[in-house]
Design a protein around this motif. Structure first.
Motif, PDB file in Angstrom:
ATOM      1  N   MET A 183     -30.926  -0.137  32.727  1.00 26.84           N
ATOM      2  CA  MET A 183     -30.535  -0.016  31.321  1.00 26.84           C
ATOM      3  C   MET A 183     -30.448   1.430  30.850  1.00 26.84           C
ATOM      4  O   MET A 183     -29.969   1.700  29.749  1.00 26.84           O
ATOM      5  N   MET A 184     -30.912   2.384  31.641  1.00 30.00           N
ATOM      6  CA  MET A 184     -31.142   3.731  31.136  1.00 30.00           C
ATOM      7  C   MET A 184     -29.872   4.481  30.752  1.00 30.00           C
ATOM      8  O   MET A 184     -29.914   5.385  29.925  1.00 30.00           O
ATOM      9  N   SER A 185     -28.757   4.131  31.331  1.00 33.38           N
ATOM     10  CA  SER A 185     -27.510   4.797  30.942  1.00 33.38           C
ATOM     11  C   SER A 185     -27.139   4.479  29.498  1.00 33.38           C
ATOM     12  O   SER A 185     -26.324   5.184  28.888  1.00 33.38           O
ATOM     13  N   MET A 186     -27.746   3.439  28.919  1.00 37.99           N
ATOM     14  CA  MET A 186     -27.479   3.058  27.530  1.00 37.99           C
ATOM     15  C   MET A 186     -28.478   3.677  26.561  1.00 37.99           C
ATOM     16  O   MET A 186     -28.356   3.501  25.351  1.00 37.99           O
ATOM     17  N   TRP A 187     -29.480   4.385  27.067  1.00 42.47           N
ATOM     18  CA  TRP A 187     -30.458   5.025  26.196  1.00 42.47           C
ATOM     19  C   TRP A 187     -29.828   6.222  25.497  1.00 42.47           C
ATOM     20  O   TRP A 187     -28.788   6.738  25.908  1.00 42.47           O
ATOM     21  N   LYS A 188     -30.502   6.709  24.463  1.00 39.99           N
ATOM     22  CA  LYS A 188     -30.033   7.887  23.747  1.00 39.99           C
ATOM     23  C   LYS A 188     -30.164   9.126  24.631  1.00 39.99           C
ATOM     24  O   LYS A 188     -31.214   9.363  25.231  1.00 39.99           O
ATOM     25  N   ASP A 189     -29.095   9.899  24.736  1.00 34.89           N
ATOM     26  CA  ASP A 189     -29.061  11.169  25.486  1.00 34.89           C
ATOM     27  C   ASP A 189     -29.568  11.041  26.924  1.00 34.89           C
ATOM     28  O   ASP A 189     -30.519  11.731  27.330  1.00 34.89           O
ATOM     29  N   PRO A 190     -28.973  10.172  27.725  1.00 35.38           N
ATOM     30  CA  PRO A 190     -29.456  10.005  29.106  1.00 35.38           C
ATOM     31  C   PRO A 190     -29.398  11.292  29.916  1.00 35.38           C
ATOM     32  O   PRO A 190     -30.262  11.514  30.776  1.00 35.38           O
ATOM     33  N   GLN A 191     -28.407  12.160  29.657  1.00 33.27           N
ATOM     34  CA  GLN A 191     -28.326  13.415  30.405  1.00 33.27           C
ATOM     35  C   GLN A 191     -29.587  14.247  30.217  1.00 33.27           C
ATOM     36  O   GLN A 191     -30.131  14.821  31.171  1.00 33.27           O
ATOM     37  N   THR A 192     -30.077  14.296  28.983  1.00 33.37           N
ATOM     38  CA  THR A 192     -31.309  15.048  28.694  1.00 33.37           C
ATOM     39  C   THR A 192     -32.493  14.466  29.458  1.00 33.37           C
ATOM     40  O   THR A 192     -33.322  15.202  30.008  1.00 33.37           O
TER      41      THR A 192
ATOM     42  N   LEU B 102     -26.289   6.655  38.691  1.00 40.47           N
ATOM     43  CA  LEU B 102     -27.005   7.613  37.846  1.00 40.47           C
ATOM     44  C   LEU B 102     -27.058   8.993  38.496  1.00 40.47           C
ATOM     45  O   LEU B 102     -26.954  10.016  37.814  1.00 40.47           O
ATOM     46  N   ARG B 103     -27.213   9.019  39.807  1.00 41.16           N
ATOM     47  CA  ARG B 103     -27.208  10.306  40.512  1.00 41.16           C
ATOM     48  C   ARG B 103     -25.848  10.986  40.373  1.00 41.16           C
ATOM     49  O   ARG B 103     -25.765  12.201  40.142  1.00 41.16           O
TER      50      ARG B 103
END
Length: 201
Positions: free
Chosen positions: A112-121, A149-150
């Motif tokens: 789910m993490m790609s949908m979190w706020k500011d995943p790049q950060t 993700l990588r």
């Protein structure tokens, strides 16, 4: 420089499964300490009734007592508005610029993490330690998501074996409401706090 693991969660209440996850990551990844971070206001749970942040923080603090490498921070519970992992990691880097951060998640969270706020950060700020459980996500789909993700964010991801501990905060709250035992599901001090403050009744 310390290797610092971070385990966040609503912790409503914190239970032995959370503590086992923290200890497992501490050993498997060679960490120096674990920070337990109760969420303040989770934007994933806006439609749910959540115990006040101060009480969830206090239960987490009690649960960590007696373990020299477990520490609790109120970074999120004292912050107004929604809690965002990206903001928390930025604050930790400002507070502890020399430390290397490791964010501990379950396999179900990774997808789910790609949908979190500011995943790049998030992915720039830490290495992910992912607990793998066969009943949550298959190895193939988990590795596929990790590769995405990588490629997209340069994410650093390490997979850790997980113990299969079938305990959930939802179950514990239900058992308290129903007058059933929660002994051996939460630390004794947390059980006493729940009883004294009449939580979940």
């Amino acid at each position: 420089m310390s290797r610092v693991g971070i385990l966040g969660g609503t912790f409503d209440p914190i239970h032995l499964g959370h503590l086992i996850t923290a200890e497992n990551a501490f050993d498997a990844a060679g960490l120096d300490e674990i920070l337990l971070i109760p969420t303040g206001c989770s934007y994933f749970k806006e439609d749910q009734k959540v115990t006040p942040a101060l009480q969830r923080y206090e239960m987490t603090r009690l649960a960590a007592e007696g373990n020299s490498h477990l520490h609790v921070t109120d970074l999120e519970t004292k912050r107004p508005g929604n809690s965002y992992t990206a903001v928390t990691l930025q604050e930790l880097h400002q507070l502890r610029p020399q430390d290397e951060l490791f964010y501990i998640v379950g396999a179900d969270t990774l997808v789910m993490m790609s949908m979190w706020k500011d995943p790049q950060t998030i992915f720039e700020a830490c290495t992910l330690l992912v607990e793998t459980r066969q009943d949550e996500v298959t190895d193939a789909s988990l590795e596929d998501e990790a590769e995405k993700l990588r490629a997209a964010y340069g994410a650093r991801i390490v997979f850790l074996p997980a113990r299969s501990i079938e305990i959930s905060s939802t179950e514990i709250r239900a058992r308290v409401r129903e007058g059933r035992s929660i002994h051996y599901l939460v630390p004794d001090c947390v059980e006493q706090y729940i009883r004294e403050h009449r939580l979940y009744t």
